[in-house]
Motif scaffolding. Structure first.
Motif, PDB file in Angstrom:
ATOM      1  N   ALA A 152       4.190  39.600 -11.525  1.00 29.22           N
ATOM      2  CA  ALA A 152       4.541  40.690 -12.442  1.00 29.22           C
ATOM      3  C   ALA A 152       3.949  42.014 -11.964  1.00 29.22           C
ATOM      4  N   PHE A 153       2.709  41.985 -11.503  1.00 29.01           N
ATOM      5  CA  PHE A 153       2.081  43.214 -11.013  1.00 29.01           C
ATOM      6  C   PHE A 153       2.766  43.709  -9.740  1.00 29.01           C
ATOM      7  N   LEU A 154       3.166  42.784  -8.869  1.00 30.08           N
ATOM      8  CA  LEU A 154       3.913  43.164  -7.675  1.00 30.08           C
ATOM      9  C   LEU A 154       5.234  43.815  -8.059  1.00 30.08           C
ATOM     10  N   GLY A 155       5.907  43.268  -9.081  1.00 27.46           N
ATOM     11  CA  GLY A 155       7.148  43.871  -9.577  1.00 27.46           C
ATOM     12  C   GLY A 155       6.916  45.280 -10.084  1.00 27.46           C
ATOM     13  N   PHE A 156       5.805  45.482 -10.795  1.00 28.84           N
ATOM     14  CA  PHE A 156       5.452  46.818 -11.285  1.00 28.84           C
ATOM     15  C   PHE A 156       5.288  47.799 -10.132  1.00 28.84           C
TER      16      PHE A 156
END
Length: 434
Positions: free
Chosen positions: A402-406
């Motif tokens: 999720a953080f990588l997507g952000f």
């Protein structure tokens, strides 16, 4: 944009998707029980029943996701969406009925693939229709309304399915049927109801062809060749973010036994925890989608992806059922903040008849994520970490994604809505549909 302000054709598509989703989600509960009930036999190739079940269930997601871009592109090339939706729902309904006639693992596997074909034809064309029936000023709200109805159907299906199976056998209209057969008949009827709604209430819109070559060849742009300061194509980036989000959302189901044991809860409580995510989606999809029409798509997508990080991570560390319910509900809010604005942003970028191809990248990514999520959870649950419970590792993995997507969306995706600051993407043009 309120529900009453939504184009009736979009509402018809939303109701059709709700009926279809209810039937499909029936099978989330019914198929594992059916496969392990003793009715299905033969053709295991020496594999454990649990593994066979996992392969059959995952086949739908992988096959459906792989075909969606091609189906979306074909609907672009023909310029006809409605027939794809109708044929897809017809195939899905027939496949749901065929379950009552087969009795081997091989046959069930083939029917599951048939279902994947039906959904692959339906989803990109449906989303493209919603996009083309919306204006630039209402696209986020339309996507939110559409997905709200889909989630209502998805949430109702599993709740009813268990009762239908356990309540059998039945004797209706002179016909005897088992609980499994009744469930498959309901799933079949749901698909046919959706097909009838689309046939009676929806027509293909007149959309100006803004790009003469749209749909003429199939390709997925990975790198951005127009913006010098960006590396990745914005729609491809949104697809990656959707993939990562879907993986994190789908981690919970295969860990049911571990979670119930750790939290000391019943299967009923697990169902409530699972449904908390769906409830949040139902409550927040439409308003967030509408707000994105006014305040921009990108802020909501970024906020949602960032909120997914702690809400996914904490599910591996909560110690009470109440904590899991809260985590799942807020994760649902985060997912709602991503889904409708991301679809609307991709729709803003899509030109003319390219909506099917463009938007299928997101629907394919989400479907692929829901297939990868359970598999990765089953594998990572046995991987030790220095802290947390025995099943925490998958949720750590989901939070990292999720953080990588952000980070990807923050660095690679521009705003498409002019909120007064003049930051809208130059390539985003409003749909010419009414």
């Amino acid at each position: 944009m309120g529900l009453l302000d939504t184009d009736r054709r979009i509402l018809a598509l939303a109701f059709a998707r709700m009926a279809d989703a209810a039937g499909n989600s029936f099978l989330i509960v019914v198929l594992p029980l059916y496969i392990t009930s003793g009715v299905v036999t033969g053709g295991t190739y020496g594999l454990a029943p649990a593994l066979i079940t996992g392969i059959i269930l995952s086949a739908f997601g992988f096959f459906n996701s792989a075909l969606q871009p091609f189906a979306g592109n074909l609907s672009d090339r023909t310029g006809r969406r409605r027939i794809f939706v109708i044929v897809g729902l017809l195939i899905l309904g027939v496949a749901n009925f065929i379950y009552t006639l087969v009795g081997s693992y091989n046959a069930v596997f083939l029917v599951r693939i048939m279902q994947g074909i039906g959904v692959a034809l339906t989803v990109p064309a449906t989303i493209a229709l919603v996009n083309e029936l919306s204006t630039a000023a209402s696209r986020g709200g339309s996507m939110g309304v559409f997905n709200t109805f889909r989630m209502v159907g998805f949430g109702l299906g599993p709740v009813v399915a268990g009762g239908v199976v356990s309540g059998g056998p039945y004797h209706l209209f002179g016909v005897d049927m088992t609980g499994f057969e009744a469930a498959f008949y309901i799933a079949t009827l749901s698909a046919f109801v959706g097909m009838a709604l689309v046939y009676l209430l929806v027509e293909d819109p007149e959309v100006e062809d803004l790009d003469a070559e749209a749909g003429e060849s199939f390709s997925i742009a990975v790198f951005d060749r127009e913006r010098e300061d960006k590396l990745l194509d914005p729609v491809f980036t949104l697809g990656l973010a959707s993939l990562f989000m879907a993986i994190g959302i789908a981690l919970l189901s295969p860990l049911e036994h571990l979670i119930n044991t750790t939290l000391g809860q019943t299967a009923t409580m697990f169902g409530i925890e699972f449904s908390a995510f769906v409830l949040a989606q139902v409550l927040f999809q439409a308003p967030i989608g509408s707000w994105s029409d006014t305040y921009g798509r990108r802020p909501f997508i970024l906020a949602g992806l960032l909120l997914l990080v702690p809400t996914t991570l904490v599910q591996g560390f909560v110690t009470t059922p109440a904590g899991m319910i809260v985590a799942r509900f807020i994760q649902g809010v985060a997912g709602a903040a991503v889904f409708a604005p991301a679809m609307a942003l991709a729709g803003d970028i899509a030109h003319g008849r390219s909506s099917g191809t463009t938007l299928s990248i997101l629907t394919m990514s989400f479907g692929l994520g829901t297939a990868i999520g359970p598999l990765s959870a089953g594998y990572l649950a046995g991987v030790p970490i220095p802290f947390g419970t025995s099943y925490a590792t998958p949720f750590v993995f989901g939070a990292v994604l999720a953080f990588l997507g952000f980070l990807l969306v923050y660095s690679q995706v521009d705003e498409t809505v002019d909120t007064g600051g003049g930051s809208s993407h130059a390539g985003a043009e409003p749909s010419t549909a009414d």
